[in-house]
Scaffold this active site. Structure first.
Site, PDB file in Angstrom:
ATOM      1  N   SER A  53     -72.518 105.545 104.703  1.00 53.24           N
ATOM      2  CA  SER A  53     -71.271 104.910 104.255  1.00 53.24           C
ATOM      3  C   SER A  53     -71.144 103.444 104.667  1.00 53.24           C
ATOM      4  CB  SER A  53     -70.069 105.681 104.815  1.00 53.24           C
ATOM      5  OG  SER A  53     -70.133 105.729 106.226  1.00 53.24           O
ATOM      6  N   ASP A 345     -60.842 102.182 109.174  1.00 53.85           N
ATOM      7  CA  ASP A 345     -60.372 103.558 109.373  1.00 53.85           C
ATOM      8  C   ASP A 345     -60.971 104.074 110.677  1.00 53.85           C
ATOM      9  OD1 ASP A 345     -63.003 104.218 108.821  1.00 53.85           O
ATOM     10  OD2 ASP A 345     -62.600 105.037 106.817  1.00 53.85           O
ATOM     11  N   HIS A 348     -65.070 103.262 110.203  1.00 51.33           N
ATOM     12  CA  HIS A 348     -65.685 102.135 109.485  1.00 51.33           C
ATOM     13  C   HIS A 348     -65.012 100.805 109.816  1.00 51.33           C
ATOM     14  CE1 HIS A 348     -66.390 105.739 106.885  1.00 51.33           C
ATOM     15  NE2 HIS A 348     -67.619 105.300 107.038  1.00 51.33           N
TER      16      HIS A 348
END
Ligand SMILES: *[C@@H]1O[C@H](CO)[C@@H](O)[C@H](O)[C@H]1NC(C)=O
Ligand SMILES: *[C@@H]1O[C@H](CO)[C@@H](O)[C@H](O)[C@H]1NC(C)=O
Ligand SMILES: *[C@@H]1O[C@H](CO)[C@@H](O)[C@H](O)[C@H]1NC(C)=O
Ligand SMILES: *[C@@H]1O[C@H](CO)[C@@H](O)[C@H](O)[C@H]1NC(C)=O
Length: 383
Positions: A53, A345, A348
């Site tokens: 991610s 978040d 990340h």
């Protein structure tokens, strides 16, 4: 962490130097493009992106049963739209691509259509195969494994060969690939899985050896397919991310040591592995740089103000303690001063963090410890 490799230099001098580099290079976000008044000039023919991610630009949106990220993800992306990036805006793949003279990361592989594939089939621009949730091990996550990502790239290459050969002439696909950047950012999810399983520190050596043998397998596969320039991003200090900090009573002020040690131990072995693989002739003709997201996040955590951050522990978007007890959902609250937060978040970084990190691994002098044995700029300038 950084101070270890540069212990001989005065700490405040280093800090000023780092900030200067971050500021100067940051102002020239796209030097290659700027030089020609708008016409894009690229330092490499293409970028091929693999991993998790930290560099996914939307592949997961195409997986059946996977619900797409929604706003506020993407709130700072052009036109304020969610793109599948795990960020409020751009991510590390975008900023590395920008530093190479491209507009942003190459497109998500699963988003490609015949219309958007033309350049790619000529060996230009590249494609992004990364998938949030995946790891170095095929057993990590249930998205697109790194093995599968490389199979997709093999597919792209076969189409390139068919396309370029049908047009005749040079440069050949292998020439183009040998100059292109292969960007890999992976390993964090393998470690999150290890931590979640409550496996003891005694099991770390065998876990590392599985990771290294699988990483080797992936690198050899990419090399067989023509990759020669490897830009590798290591694992960040996982104990400093909000979702791990929140598991500790003093998470507001301290990173969780065990999680940091797990990531740091792997990173040391990864650098050693890369040195061994290139020295032993296992990857003929290859050059590499290991960019250290560990060093970047450690630096930003230790010197928030110098880096322009106000908050380096709590997430911008989420809920509860450290904004990390509940997720960054459409109804979650989020900060307005997003450029002053390190984390978007629970796991990340914000777009601001990705920008600073990409600049550091791309351009900072290697003695600062953000990349080794050379930085990404030297990697793409090497012959
Ligand atoms: C790991 O430990 C935590 C707390 O000690 C516990 O809540 C959790 O169920 C454990 N997980 C596994 C997979 O054993
Ligand atoms: C990859 O890791 C797995 C554990 O998930 C291990 O069993 C396997 O031997 C490794 N594969 C290679 C090729 O090293
Ligand atoms: C790299 O090679 C050295 C010397 O042979 C060895 O001690 C080390 O364990 C190797 N590193 C890895 C990660 O395999
Ligand atoms: C926000 O939405 C999620 C589902 O997306 C729900 O589980 C949660 O309870 C909601 N939280 C609030 C504070 O409304």
């Amino acid at each position: 962490m950084i101070t270890v490799s540069i212990a001989s230099l005065n700490k405040s001098v280093i800090m000023v130097l780092v900030v200067l580099v971050l500021v100067c290079v940051g102002l020239l976000a796209s030097p290659a493009a700027a030089a020609t008044g708008g016409e894009e000039v690229h330092l490499v023919p293409a970028v091929y992106v693999f991993g998790d991610s930290t560099v996914d630009v939307g592949n997961n949106q195409y997986l059946p049963g996977n619900s797409a990220l929604q706003l506020p993800y993407g709130i700072d992306f052009p036109h304020s739209r969610p793109t599948g990036r795990f960020s409020n805006g751009y991510n590390v793949a975008d900023f590395v691509a920008k530093l190479l003279g491209f507009k942003r990361s190459p497109p998500a592989y699963l988003s490609l259509t015949p219309e958007t594939s033309r350049q790619i089939l000529r060996g230009l621009r590249g494609a992004n195969y990364a998938s949030g949730g995946s790891g170095i091990l095929d057993t990590t996550g249930n998205t697109i494994t790194l093995t599968k990502q490389i199979e997709y790239f093999a597919d792209t290459k076969a189409k390139m060969v068919a396309n370029v050969d049908s047009q005749g002439g040079s440069p050949s696909v292998d020439e183009l690939l040998s100059k292109s950047l292969f960007l890999i950012s992976d390993g964090g999810n393998d470690m999150f899985a290890f931590l979640k399983q409550n496996r003891s520190a005694m099991e770390a050596p065998s876990f590392y050896s599985d990771l290294l043998s699988n990483y080797t397998r992936h690198l050899l596969a990419l090399h067989r397919l023509g990759a020669r320039r490897f830009g590798i991003v290591d694992v960040p200090p996982l104990g400093c991310v909000p979702s791990v900090r929140v598991t500790s009573p003093d998470g507001e002020s301290h990173c969780v040591d065990g999680a940091n040690a797990l990531a740091g131990g792997f990173n040391d072995l990864l650098r050693s592995l890369m040195a061994n693989l290139t020295a032993s002739g296992a990857l003929p003709g290859a050059t590499y740089s290991v960019g250290s997201s560990y060093a970047v996040v450690s630096y930003l955590t230790a010197h928030p103000a110098a880096a322009g951050f106000r908050e380096v522990a709590a997430a911008c978007c989420g809920g509860g303690r450290l904004n990390a007890e509940t997720g960054c959902t459409p109804n979650a609250t989020y900060c307005s001063d997003r450029d002053e937060y390190m984390f978007w978040d629970g796991v990340h970084g914000t777009q601001a963090t990705s920008r600073k990190g990409a600049v550091a691994i791309f351009s900072a002098p290697t003695k600062m410890g953000f990349a080794a044995p050379i930085n990404f700029k030297q990697l793409v300038s090497s012959s």
